[in-house]
Enzyme design. Structure first.
Site, PDB file in Angstrom:
ATOM      1  NE  ARG A 235       1.302   9.946   4.370  1.00 32.94           N
ATOM      2  CZ  ARG A 235       2.359   9.194   4.658  1.00 32.94           C
ATOM      3  NH1 ARG A 235       2.259   8.238   5.561  1.00 32.94           N
ATOM      4  NH2 ARG A 235       3.521   9.401   4.053  1.00 32.94           N
ATOM      5  CD  GLU A 264      -0.234  11.808  11.574  1.00 32.71           C
ATOM      6  OE1 GLU A 264       0.980  12.093  11.407  1.00 32.71           O
ATOM      7  OE2 GLU A 264      -0.753  10.798  11.094  1.00 32.71           O
ATOM      8  CG  HIS A 283       3.139   9.209  11.154  1.00 32.89           C
ATOM      9  ND1 HIS A 283       2.523  10.027  10.233  1.00 32.89           N
ATOM     10  CD2 HIS A 283       3.815   8.285  10.418  1.00 32.89           C
ATOM     11  CE1 HIS A 283       2.811   9.631   9.009  1.00 32.89           C
ATOM     12  NE2 HIS A 283       3.604   8.567   9.096  1.00 32.89           N
TER      13      HIS A 283
END
Ligand code: NAD
Length: 328
Positions: A235, A264, A283
């Site tokens: 993360r 993000e 991601h």
């Protein structure tokens, strides 16, 4: 049975056929592309169940505004979009999908380690630009015999370890919940400082929780070797982005490969972009055609179970058992 209402906060795949099939005859599906509770709550205020990908944070306040919601089913592994304590307090069952992409993320982490070690991206960029030269990738060190430090030694960390052992790497791991040895994996338990000081590659695999938020900060980055690389497939907020930029600027770290960043999507321009020694992926470590199918099947099946009066399979707040809105 009255038709229930299931709201999908957001999704990043093309078809909702699996969701519709799983909930057929049981619930109406309202699919959104929201980013925050303010964007999904107008539709979700009367929902019986919430399906969640990235939208959040789903706080106590957001839960209070969904008084009928019995389950929040997260599609992925991490549940950092949801306040678990607040969900338990509110009597909402929270589920995740803990195994759908373990191989994918381990493969991706290994791919990033190999790409960093062998300077694959640097050379490919050079060749595309017309160069044919070894110099831009120097220095390269043999991967075999180098040390991989794994922070978080759960499902994914262990699979990275097995792959890295096949490449002859020495493995250190830091994980407060894991004992000194893990059957079948040749890896040494270390404390965090020892791992940071020793590792040539540091790969992050813990959940995002208060103890891991910004654990890779200035202090941690001051301890790493200047020849070390950081890999983050966990993360983004586990790394203090500003501290990482400072370490890269000062050559206190050799480079990094990030599948997850904070924030993000990464803004453009951003000081992490455009560097020769930084690899960034959007991601995607979780994704393969196989994992996508397993991802899509998991969360709606948990919703179906709860709406049919069954206890779901992957509950992440088990204290809610016997004290929840579903009466389970
Ligand atoms: P897991 O629960 O099996 O393992 C996590 C491990 O981290 C556990 O062993 C736990 O004890 C350990 N841990 C907890 N707190 C820690 C701390 N303070 N320091 C060190 N270790 C700590 O989870 P997993 O399946 O291995 O997944 C790990 C994480 O990967 C998930 O939580 C998720 O955030 C992330 N993930 C990312 C992607 C992606 O596409 N990039 C996909 C799936 C999962």
């Amino acid at each position: 049975m009255a038709t229930a209402k299931v709201v999908l906060t957001d999704y990043v795949w093309e078809s909702l056929d699996i969701e519709k099939e799983t909930l057929a005859g049981l619930a109406e599906l309202v699919a959104l592309k929201a980013k925050t509770p303010d964007e999904f709550l107008p539709d979700a205020s009367d929902c019986d169940a919430l399906l969640n990908t990235y939208a959040g944070p789903i706080t106590a306040e957001a839960m209070a505004r969904m008084p009928k919601c019995k389950i929040i089913a997260r599609y992925g592994i991490g549940v950092d979009t949801i306040d678990l304590g607040a969900a338990t307090e509110a009597g909402i069952i929270v589920t995740n999908n803990p195994t759908y992409c373990i191989d994918e993320v381990a493969e991706h982490a290994m791919a990033l380690i190999l790409a960093l070690a062998r300077k694959i991206v640097v050379y490919d960029r050079g060749v595309r630009a017309g160069a044919w030269d070894i110099a831009p990738g120097k220095p390269i060190f043999r991967l075999s015999g180098s040390t991989l430090g794994l922070i978080g030694f759960g499902h994914i960390g262990r699979q990275v370890a097995l792959r890295a052992r096949a490449f002859g790497m020495r493995i250190f791991f830091f994980d407060p919940a894991v004992g000194a040895t893990v059957d079948g994996i040749d890896a040494k338990k270390a404390d965090l400082s020892e791992l940071l000081r020793e590792a040539d590659f540091i790969s992050l695999h813990p959940p995002l929780v208060p103890a891991t938020r910004r654990m890779i900060n200035d202090d941690a980055l001051r301890q790493v070797k200047p020849t070390a690389y950081l890999i983050n497939c966990a993360r983004g907020p586990i790394v203090d982005t500003d501290a990482l930029v400072r370490a890269l600027d000062a050559d206190r770290i050799a480079g990094c490969a990030l599948d997850t960043v904070d924030p993000e999507p990464l803004p453009d321009p951003h000081p992490l972009r455009g560097r020769e020694n930084v690899i960034i992926c959007p991601h995607v470590a979780w994704y393969s055609e196989q994992s996508l199918k397993a991802l899509q099947a998991g969360a709606p099946a948990e919703v179906r179970r709860v709406l049919c009066g069954q206890w779901p399979v992957n509950v992440v707040n088990p204290a809610v058992k016997g004290k929840n809105r579903a009466g389970l």
